[in-house]
Design a protein around this motif. Sequence first.
Motif, PDB file in Angstrom:
ATOM      1  N   SER A 126      -5.077  -4.347  -2.098  1.00 27.44           N
ATOM      2  CA  SER A 126      -5.598  -4.414  -0.778  1.00 27.44           C
ATOM      3  C   SER A 126      -5.548  -5.900  -0.336  1.00 27.44           C
ATOM      4  CB  SER A 126      -7.790  -3.869  -1.563  1.00 27.44           C
ATOM      5  OG  SER A 126      -6.758  -2.767  -1.929  1.00 27.44           O
ATOM      6  N   GLN A 127      -5.844  -5.423   0.971  1.00 32.55           N
ATOM      7  CA  GLN A 127      -5.583  -7.575   1.446  1.00 32.55           C
ATOM      8  C   GLN A 127      -6.804  -8.445   0.832  1.00 32.55           C
ATOM      9  OE1 GLN A 127      -5.673  -7.911   6.236  1.00 32.55           O
ATOM     10  NE2 GLN A 127      -3.949  -9.042   5.370  1.00 32.55           N
ATOM     11  N   TYR A 133      -5.548  -0.320   7.501  1.00 26.49           N
ATOM     12  CA  TYR A 133      -6.483   0.522   6.816  1.00 26.49           C
ATOM     13  C   TYR A 133      -6.645   0.813   7.897  1.00 26.49           C
ATOM     14  CZ  TYR A 133     -10.554   1.751   5.176  1.00 26.49           C
ATOM     15  OH  TYR A 133     -11.471   2.967   4.350  1.00 26.49           O
ATOM     16  N   PRO A 160      -8.352   1.422  -3.609  1.00 27.20           N
ATOM     17  CA  PRO A 160      -8.651   0.270  -2.997  1.00 27.20           C
ATOM     18  C   PRO A 160      -9.276  -0.113  -1.635  1.00 27.20           C
ATOM     19  CG  PRO A 160      -6.542   2.056  -2.869  1.00 27.20           C
ATOM     20  CD  PRO A 160      -7.689   2.236  -3.877  1.00 27.20           C
ATOM     21  N   THR A 173     -11.415   6.290   0.829  1.00 29.71           N
ATOM     22  CA  THR A 173     -10.455   5.861   0.506  1.00 29.71           C
ATOM     23  C   THR A 173      -8.476   5.720   0.867  1.00 29.71           C
ATOM     24  OG1 THR A 173      -9.588   3.982  -1.651  1.00 29.71           O
ATOM     25  CG2 THR A 173      -9.991   7.006  -1.713  1.00 29.71           C
ATOM     26  N   LEU A 223      -3.253  -2.814   3.454  1.00 28.71           N
ATOM     27  CA  LEU A 223      -2.738  -3.098   1.657  1.00 28.71           C
ATOM     28  C   LEU A 223      -1.238  -2.947   1.981  1.00 28.71           C
ATOM     29  CD1 LEU A 223      -3.256  -0.743  -0.638  1.00 28.71           C
ATOM     30  CD2 LEU A 223      -1.099   0.375   0.287  1.00 28.71           C
ATOM     31  N   GLU A 257      -7.489  -8.953  -1.873  1.00 26.37           N
ATOM     32  CA  GLU A 257      -7.861  -8.755  -3.201  1.00 26.37           C
ATOM     33  C   GLU A 257      -7.023 -10.015  -3.891  1.00 26.37           C
ATOM     34  OE1 GLU A 257     -11.315  -7.634  -4.434  1.00 26.37           O
ATOM     35  OE2 GLU A 257     -11.499  -7.822  -2.160  1.00 26.37           O
TER      36      GLU A 257
END
Length: 147
Positions: A127-128, A49, A100, A59, A105, A130
Amino acid sequence: MTLRDPTPRMNAAQLEAFLDEVFPQLHSGGRTYFVEEVGPMSARMRCDYHEKHLRPGGTISGPTMMALADLALYAAILGQIGPVALAVTTSLSFNFLRKPAPAALIGEARLLKLGKRLAVGEVSLYSQGESEMVAHATGTYSIPVER
């Protein structure tokens, strides 16, 4: 599934070194893309990110997600066939599923078919941290003739 041996020819470190060599522009402005894992007919990549990947609204942008999906698919293919710089994307179809989270990601690529001239695969983006996909892509690559 494929006529090729499913044992990868390149590991994550070899693949990352190859990408650094043939695509140094990938890290322009700082390294944010990383090869995390290469497995049989698969690869996992991460895009950290970073503000350079954001669109208005804060986003992660669509082009960033598409780049990660394309890279992850390329990584899965090269993991299987070895360092073939001129394997190229011939199609990429993308479905954006949800916004996201403000996190890294993750792109998980899986090859569906690996032939002599074409490779077809899919990439799930998360998304990391998730569990629900934020996007899904399918793509085809053209593999050059061995000389």
